[in-house]
Design an enzyme around this catalytic site. Structure first.
Site, PDB file in Angstrom:
ATOM      1  N   HIS A 185       0.607  -1.309  -0.055  1.00 23.40           N
ATOM      2  CA  HIS A 185      -0.138   0.033   0.008  1.00 23.40           C
ATOM      3  C   HIS A 185       1.123   1.163   0.015  1.00 23.40           C
ATOM      4  CE1 HIS A 185      -3.588  -2.571   1.516  1.00 23.40           C
ATOM      5  NE2 HIS A 185      -3.563  -2.519   0.337  1.00 23.40           N
ATOM      6  N   GLU A 188       1.521   3.883   2.985  1.00 23.08           N
ATOM      7  CA  GLU A 188       1.978   3.414   4.184  1.00 23.08           C
ATOM      8  C   GLU A 188       3.350   3.497   4.550  1.00 23.08           C
ATOM      9  OE1 GLU A 188      -0.155  -0.268   4.464  1.00 23.08           O
ATOM     10  OE2 GLU A 188      -2.167   0.509   4.135  1.00 23.08           O
ATOM     11  N   SER A 313       0.561  -0.208   7.542  1.00 18.74           N
ATOM     12  CA  SER A 313       0.122   0.585   8.677  1.00 18.74           C
ATOM     13  C   SER A 313      -1.422   1.139   8.395  1.00 18.74           C
ATOM     14  CB  SER A 313       1.146   1.972   8.607  1.00 18.74           C
ATOM     15  OG  SER A 313       0.596   2.862   7.640  1.00 18.74           O
ATOM     16  N   GLU A 387       0.213  -4.364  11.298  1.00 22.53           N
ATOM     17  CA  GLU A 387      -0.090  -2.891  11.047  1.00 22.53           C
ATOM     18  C   GLU A 387       0.713  -2.102  11.891  1.00 22.53           C
ATOM     19  OE1 GLU A 387      -2.304  -1.935   8.760  1.00 22.53           O
ATOM     20  OE2 GLU A 387      -3.332  -3.687   8.131  1.00 22.53           O
TER      21      GLU A 387
HETATM   22  O1  0X9 Z   1      -7.187  -3.989   4.398  1.00 28.08           O
HETATM   23  C1  0X9 Z   1      -6.048  -4.160   4.265  1.00 28.08           C
HETATM   24  O2  0X9 Z   1      -5.415  -4.743   3.074  1.00 28.08           O
HETATM   25  C2  0X9 Z   1      -5.109  -4.346   5.452  1.00 28.08           C
HETATM   26  N1  0X9 Z   1      -5.016  -3.097   6.374  1.00 28.08           N
HETATM   27  S1  0X9 Z   1      -4.730  -1.750   5.736  1.00 28.08           S
HETATM   28  O3  0X9 Z   1      -5.100  -0.529   6.606  1.00 28.08           O
HETATM   29  N2  0X9 Z   1      -3.067  -1.721   5.809  1.00 28.08           N
HETATM   30  O4  0X9 Z   1      -5.011  -1.515   4.378  1.00 28.08           O
HETATM   31  C3  0X9 Z   1      -5.525  -5.688   6.354  1.00 28.08           C
HETATM   32  C4  0X9 Z   1      -5.283  -6.766   5.481  1.00 28.08           C
HETATM   33  C5  0X9 Z   1      -5.534  -8.066   6.663  1.00 28.08           C
HETATM   34  N3  0X9 Z   1      -5.548  -9.032   5.745  1.00 28.08           N
HETATM   35  C6  0X9 Z   1      -6.565  -9.689   5.140  1.00 28.08           C
HETATM   36  N4  0X9 Z   1      -7.571  -8.990   5.071  1.00 28.08           N
HETATM   37  N5  0X9 Z   1      -6.262 -10.506   4.221  1.00 28.08           N
HETATM   38 ZN    ZN Z   2      -1.933  -1.585   4.037  1.00 27.23          ZN
END
Ligand code: 0X9
Ligand code: ZN
Length: 444
Positions: A185, A188, A313, A387
């Protein structure tokens, strides 16, 4: 002077010993300048459920982080037009909230200004451009060629060369592998900073020989370099999340890399709209060259890979599969949970905040994540999304990196200790003898 905002790029020109400094000034329109950041504190399940109403596409409400626990906030960015709607919602639901007005104006432009490294050297406690990161890694591999090897992975969508950093005290030992990636991402930034710090400590800290005995570290510090550089180009793009690939049908860019992996692809928590700001899963699994690279690293090393950690993050969460559903857990959830708590304790002992430990899907269900792919498709026995940081949202201040990065490093030391205990029960000198799961099971 530009009324909206100022972008300053400094150029250093060396010419016959003459050093000149040129400033380039241009206006950058940051759509977030007038947005309001609102942190909502739900007091129970009912309010957490009610927050889903904010996800309706007709409103320009960008969800930065979802709340799981009652002392944690759901953070949203709200356009001036949508403030009345959100205010009414907060009132109707009697939500506790905090707000920061003019959020975009708070972005610290100084952290995007190219560093004059020629004069000051490379600080591991700063945010760097992708090319500076690559240069640092290249130098490290040259200086410590016995310890650090680089594997060329190919190029990103826009042509940036990507390299996997392999750190091992014995590259022929076939040790269990800990694979860490960061920066899928774009916004982050603290995640690539942590990956780089991890590389720095493993290579330069004499005490880190313990972390290297019996395990090999594979680290990919910036999975999405095109997106990362895009967030550095102007304040307007600081909150970009996705890759930068161009959609074949629409004038829209980017796929959410963490919705693009080919395990239970797109079954939950994704957008199918290529023009969606955040969570577009892509036209097909592994449509992105960057996620293909991570997939290939995992597949090519599937037997030896025992731990995968994807750095993100923010929110101070350490989550494990399943991410695609919160309805049930994998049968191995207890050992995933125990390991995560050991890591969280180690970070806390080093003065850091403990992690909120749970399955990703119980936080919020979202399919196509790299953690689920590693665990479910490749068979990596321990797989996590970490995170990093809480507070400051995605704009984590550079000045605090020297505080938090060493704290998180202690978490990685704990990871390594646990992996060695389980998969490397016998040593010959510095070598781990038992690498295969079958052997280690009979020996543990
Ligand atoms: O949403 C995401 O991809 C992650 N959080 S973020 O705020 N960095 O975007 C969490 C991902 C957790 N894992 C899965 N959902 N597989
Ligand atoms: Zn992320």
């Amino acid at each position: 002077m530009c009324l909206k905002s100022l972008k300053i790029t400094n150029w250093i020109v060396f010419y016959f010993g003459l050093v000149g400094l040129f400033w380039q000034v241009e206006c950058v329109d940051n759509k977030y300048d007038n947005y309001t950041l609102i942190k909502l504190y739900p007091n129970g399940i009912q309010q957490i459920e009610a927050l889903k109403y904010l996800e309706v596409p007709e409103h320009e409400v960008e969800i930065l982080k979802k709340s799981r626990s009652f002392n944690d906030s759901t953070d949203i960015l709200v356009s001036p037009n949508d403030i009345p709607f959100v205010k009414q919602f907060i009132k109707d639901e009697s939500l506790i909230y905090e707000l920061k007005r003019n959020y975009g104006r708070m972005f610290e432009s100084v952290e995007r200004t190219p560093k004059r490294r020629i004069l000051r050297g490379f600080s591991i406690y700063e945010y760097h451009s992708f090319s500076a990161i690559q240069e640092y890694i290249d130098n490290l591999a040259k200086r410590q060629s016995d310890l650090v090897k680089l594997q060329n992975l190919g190029t990103s969508y826009q042509g940036r060369r990507m390299k996997l950093v392999k750190i091992s005290s014995d590259h022929s030992a076939q040790n269990p592998i800990i694979f860490v990636d960061a920066g899928i991402h774009a916004r982050e930034w603290v995640a690539p900073a942590m990956a780089l710090y991890l590389i720095h400590r493993l290579v330069n800290d004499p005490d880190a020989r313990k972390e290297l005995d019996g395990v090999d570290w594979y680290i990919l510090p910036v999975v999405n370099p095109d997106g990362y550089e895009y967030t550095r180009t102007s304040r307007a793009n600081r909150l970009w999340r996705k890759t930068r690939s161009k959609n074949s049908q629409f004038e829209c860019f980017g796929v959410d890399g963490n919705r693009n992996y080919g395990f239970k692809w797109a079954v939950s928590g994704v957008s199918t709209n290529p023009c969606d700001k955040e969570t577009y899963a892509g036209p097909k699994p592994f449509s992105e060259v960057e996620t293909q690279m991570v997939r290939n690293i995992m597949m090519e090393n599937s037997k030896r890979m025992k731990l995968y950690v994807s750095l993100h993050s923010y929110g101070q969460y350490l989550v494990y599969p399943w991410g695609y559903t919160g309805d049930f857990l994998p049968k191995e959830w207890k050992r995933l949970d125990t390991m995560a708590r050991i890591v969280s304790d180690a970070v806390q002992k080093a003065g850091g905040q403990p992690f909120k430990v749970l399955s990703a899907g119980k936080w919020y269900a979202a399919a196509g994540g790299s953690d689920d792919f590693a665990f479910g498709a490749v068979g990596v026995p321990y797989s996590y999304t970490m995170e990093l940081t809480n507070g400051f949202e995605f704009i984590y201040p550079e000045r605090l990196l020297r505080v938090v990065l060493p704290q998180y490093y202690e978490g990685f030391r704990a990871f390594a200790t646990q992996i060695k205990k389980e998969f490397c029960s016998k040593y010959i000198g510095h070598r781990c003898k038992n690498n295969s799961p079958e052997e280690s099971e009979t020996n543990s």
